[in-house]
Design an enzyme around this catalytic site. Structure first.
Site, PDB file in Angstrom:
ATOM      1  N   GLY A 170       0.759  -1.241   0.000  1.00 26.41           N
ATOM      2  CA  GLY A 170       0.000   0.000   0.000  1.00 26.41           C
ATOM      3  C   GLY A 170       0.791   1.292   0.000  1.00 26.41           C
ATOM      4  O   GLY A 170       0.208   2.365  -0.155  1.00 26.41           O
ATOM      5  N   GLU A 213       3.929  -6.794   1.538  1.00 25.65           N
ATOM      6  CA  GLU A 213       3.704  -7.114   0.127  1.00 25.65           C
ATOM      7  C   GLU A 213       3.458  -5.857  -0.697  1.00 25.65           C
ATOM      8  O   GLU A 213       2.372  -5.650  -1.205  1.00 25.65           O
ATOM      9  CB  GLU A 213       2.554  -8.118  -0.013  1.00 25.65           C
ATOM     10  N   PRO A 214       4.499  -5.050  -0.848  1.00 25.51           N
ATOM     11  CA  PRO A 214       4.348  -3.859  -1.684  1.00 25.51           C
ATOM     12  C   PRO A 214       4.257  -4.224  -3.162  1.00 25.51           C
ATOM     13  O   PRO A 214       4.902  -5.177  -3.615  1.00 25.51           O
ATOM     14  CB  PRO A 214       5.635  -3.074  -1.403  1.00 25.51           C
ATOM     15  N   ARG A 221       2.893  -1.397  -5.931  1.00 19.84           N
ATOM     16  CA  ARG A 221       3.102  -0.126  -6.628  1.00 19.84           C
ATOM     17  C   ARG A 221       4.475   0.477  -6.339  1.00 19.84           C
ATOM     18  O   ARG A 221       5.149   0.976  -7.249  1.00 19.84           O
ATOM     19  CB  ARG A 221       2.020   0.854  -6.168  1.00 19.84           C
ATOM     20  N   ARG A 281      -5.929   4.445 -15.321  1.00 19.53           N
ATOM     21  CA  ARG A 281      -5.948   5.048 -13.980  1.00 19.53           C
ATOM     22  C   ARG A 281      -6.545   6.460 -13.954  1.00 19.53           C
ATOM     23  O   ARG A 281      -7.308   6.780 -13.050  1.00 19.53           O
ATOM     24  CB  ARG A 281      -4.561   5.002 -13.333  1.00 19.53           C
ATOM     25  N   TYR A 320      -9.581   6.604 -11.527  1.00 20.21           N
ATOM     26  CA  TYR A 320      -9.345   7.192 -10.195  1.00 20.21           C
ATOM     27  C   TYR A 320      -9.024   8.680 -10.253  1.00 20.21           C
ATOM     28  O   TYR A 320      -8.530   9.238  -9.274  1.00 20.21           O
ATOM     29  CB  TYR A 320      -8.157   6.508  -9.500  1.00 20.21           C
ATOM     30  N   CYS A 336     -12.397   6.231 -27.775  1.00 21.49           N
ATOM     31  CA  CYS A 336     -13.660   6.942 -28.009  1.00 21.49           C
ATOM     32  C   CYS A 336     -14.395   7.231 -26.711  1.00 21.49           C
ATOM     33  O   CYS A 336     -15.481   6.700 -26.461  1.00 21.49           O
ATOM     34  CB  CYS A 336     -14.519   6.136 -28.970  1.00 21.49           C
ATOM     35  N   TYR A 389      -0.097  -0.981 -12.214  1.00 16.68           N
ATOM     36  CA  TYR A 389      -1.528  -0.934 -12.537  1.00 16.68           C
ATOM     37  C   TYR A 389      -1.814  -0.251 -13.871  1.00 16.68           C
ATOM     38  O   TYR A 389      -2.855   0.372 -14.040  1.00 16.68           O
ATOM     39  CB  TYR A 389      -2.326  -0.282 -11.389  1.00 16.68           C
TER      40      TYR A 389
HETATM   41  N1  LLP Z   1      -1.662  -6.881  -0.939  1.00 20.69           N
HETATM   42  C1  LLP Z   1      -2.966  -6.963  -1.198  1.00 20.69           C
HETATM   43  C2  LLP Z   1      -3.763  -7.971  -0.530  1.00 20.69           C
HETATM   44  C3  LLP Z   1      -3.559  -6.080  -2.107  1.00 20.69           C
HETATM   45  O1  LLP Z   1      -4.853  -6.157  -2.345  1.00 20.69           O
HETATM   46  C4  LLP Z   1      -2.757  -5.128  -2.757  1.00 20.69           C
HETATM   47  C5  LLP Z   1      -3.328  -4.209  -3.733  1.00 20.69           C
HETATM   48  C6  LLP Z   1      -1.382  -5.103  -2.469  1.00 20.69           C
HETATM   49  C7  LLP Z   1      -0.866  -5.983  -1.543  1.00 20.69           C
HETATM   50  C8  LLP Z   1      -0.436  -4.152  -3.126  1.00 20.69           C
HETATM   51  O2  LLP Z   1      -0.759  -2.837  -2.875  1.00 20.69           O
HETATM   52  P1  LLP Z   1       0.205  -1.665  -3.405  1.00 20.69           P
HETATM   53  O3  LLP Z   1       1.505  -1.763  -2.663  1.00 20.69           O
HETATM   54  O4  LLP Z   1       0.396  -1.880  -4.860  1.00 20.69           O
HETATM   55  O5  LLP Z   1      -0.553  -0.431  -3.112  1.00 20.69           O
HETATM   56  N2  LLP Z   1      -5.619  -0.501  -9.199  1.00 20.69           N
HETATM   57  C9  LLP Z   1      -5.386   0.412  -8.108  1.00 20.69           C
HETATM   58  C10 LLP Z   1      -4.683  -0.257  -6.975  1.00 20.69           C
HETATM   59  C11 LLP Z   1      -5.398  -1.491  -6.461  1.00 20.69           C
HETATM   60  C12 LLP Z   1      -4.635  -2.169  -5.366  1.00 20.69           C
HETATM   61  C13 LLP Z   1      -5.225  -3.478  -5.064  1.00 20.69           C
HETATM   62  N3  LLP Z   1      -4.562  -4.200  -4.037  1.00 20.69           N
HETATM   63  C14 LLP Z   1      -4.604   1.618  -8.622  1.00 20.69           C
HETATM   64  O6  LLP Z   1      -4.254   1.640  -9.790  1.00 20.69           O
HETATM   65  O7  LLP Z   1      -4.340   2.553  -7.866  1.00 20.69           O
END
Ligand code: LLP
Length: 453
Positions: free
Chosen positions: A256, A298-299, A301, A339, A343, A372, A400
């Site tokens: 996150g 679990e990063p 992004r 995105r 968002y 389009c 993403y």
């Molecule tokens: N772990 C779990 C269980 C998750 O659901 C997610 C992301 C992550 C780890 C990784 O999160 P991150 O470090 O990437 O923030 N499509 C959206 C983001 C959706 C994230 C879904 N879960 C966007 O483009 O902002």
């Protein structure tokens, strides 16, 4: 270019981004103009060094925690090459579908390094995970746990599981990427947790209960909600120990951490984030006289986001005099980067073949896609010296973008190249119209109408 003193997830560009002697953008010591000429546009570029630095920042942040096992959240960007790269960096991997699971396995991940997530895993996905003995399943509901017990009985195996819970933490981020709040569709409500623990312990031959998991949301900028979150988890570990006389050995705090999409975004560094989280786990668990759990983060992004840059070519420019609006249309858009329309995400764009422009030719452009939809806007009002034929680089598109891309308007996905020390190789081939047509089938009652002769 942003200051080199900003670390990998805090700067918009890849760490190897430079302006070369031709006034072009170069990434991984390769001129982006050459990459576009060789591989075409739109083009996704991934800078390997940026991914490596991001992973090392996490490892560095965790170095004083004795039992840390970081994973990469594959949903951010996954293909065989990316899986191989994170494996090489010593990370585990999170997958959320059969496709991601098979990709991780094919890239050589040991099953024990794989976590299978998802709020509604299919029977096929659960069966595959159980059969590949060792894959950790992050259980999202009671009925899923019941299915896993049945599958494990059938297979005669013992399945390592974590329980994903709803921790009741509200993150300050876009509504669609919050996941820890009370009404989240992800995770087990706390009032049901005891029931699941009891069931898991009663089926000890089929289920190895490792611990709890939660992910509070995405694109988080600061630490406060995470600290509160660790305390919630530590309380749950203490209450499970008391109630069931069972010590959960593992803890997974999700991902996150945010990245900089524009120079206004100021996320915490990956190193500080992972360090602060692991330090809080130490103090929160010590305060409750609990042994230290094996800690997973679990990063997604923050590992891949700023490693990615998308290159587009400018097409038929439009200047609406009366509306005072200048449109810079590019040859990609919402199908390769959904995105902004999903968002309202902001991005940073530059002219890759003229990094330092001529001020007298600069004006405010709205960079629009070719799809389009009026909402297919990649960057609103950016001041550039730009014209038809130029190459536009959009930064921080590693996460993403590919993973959420589509074939909207029946267009193929761009190619993706990995760059490193002057080398560039394709890791995702460009989808062609032939690829798309290959999936089509003609029903027998229509075929005679269109077949020649
Ligand atoms: N772990 C779990 C269980 C998750 O659901 C997610 C992301 C992550 C780890 C990784 O999160 P991150 O470090 O990437 O923030 N499509 C959206 C983001 C959706 C994230 C879904 N879960 C966007 O483009 O902002």
């Amino acid at each position: 270019m942003q200051s080199k003193s900003l670390t990998v997830n805090q700067r918009v560009e890849p760490v190897t981004a430079e302006v070369n002697e031709k006034n072009h953008l170069s990434i991984g010591a390769i001129d982006v103009v050459d990459l576009a000429a060789k591989f075409g546009t739109p083009l996704w570029i991934i800078c390997e060094e940026t991914v490596r630095q991001a992973a090392h920042a996490v490892l560095d942040g965790l170095k004083d925690y004795p039992l840390a096992t970081p994973s990469y959240a594959g949903k951010a960007f996954l293909c065989l090459a990316m899986a191989a790269l994170v494996k090489d960096l010593g990370f585990g991997i999170d997958v959320v579908s059969e496709g991601e699971l098979l990709t991780a396995l094919q890239a050589g991940f040991a099953p024990e390094k794989i976590f299978l997530h998802g709020n509604n895993k299919s029977a096929v996905e659960l069966k595959l995970a159980v059969e590949k003995s060792g894959v950790k399943i992050v259980v999202d509901s009671l009925s899923e746990l019941e299915d896993i017990i049945a599958l494990a009985k059938e297979a005669g195996s013992r399945v390592p599981v974590m329980f994903r819970i709803i921790p009741g933490i509200e993150l300050d981020t876009h509504e669609h990427i919050k996941t820890g709040h009370d009404t989240s569709k992800f995770g087990i409500p706390l009032e049901e947790l005891s029931q699941l623990v009891r069931l898991a312990l009663a089926n000890n031959e089929q289920i190895e209960l490792l611990g709890l998991h939660a992910h509070i949301g995405s694109q988080a900028m600061d630490m406060a909600p995470y600290l509160q979150f660790v305390d919630v988890m530590a309380d749950l570990y203490a209450s499970i120990q008391q109630k069931f006389d069972y010590i959960l050995p593992d803890l997974d705090l999700g991902g996150g951490l945010g990245i900089a999409y524009t120079s206004e975004d100021q996320p915490l560094s990956l190193r500080d984030w992972s360090r602060a989280l692991s330090e809080r786990v130490k103090s929160a668990f010590a305060a409750r006289s609990l042994p230290l759990p094996v800690l997973s983060l679990e990063p997604g992004r923050s590992i891949i986001g700023t490693a990615g840059v998308t290159i587009y070519q400018v097409g038929h420019v439009k200047e609406l005099q009366s509306a005072a609006k200048n449109y810079l249309p590019i040859d990609g858009g919402m199908a390769d980067n959904p995105r902004p329309i999903t968002y309202q995400a902001k991005y940073t764009a530059v002219v890759a073949n003229r990094m330092v422009g001529e001020p007298s030719r600069e004006k405010a452009w709205t960079i629009v896609g070719r799809y389009c939809e009026s909402g297919d806007i990649i960057v609103e009002e950016v001041v550039l010296d730009a014209k038809r034929g130029d190459l536009i680089a959009v930064y921080a598109t590693g996460a993403y973008n590919y993973s959420m891309s589509s074939n909207y308007n029946r267009t193929g996905r761009p190619a993706c190249v990995l760059v490193k020390d002057g080398q560039a190789e394709v890791i995702l081939a460009r989808e062609t119209c032939t690829d798309l047509l290959k999936q089509d089938r003609m029903p027998s009652w229509l075929a005679p109408v269109i077949l020649p002769g």
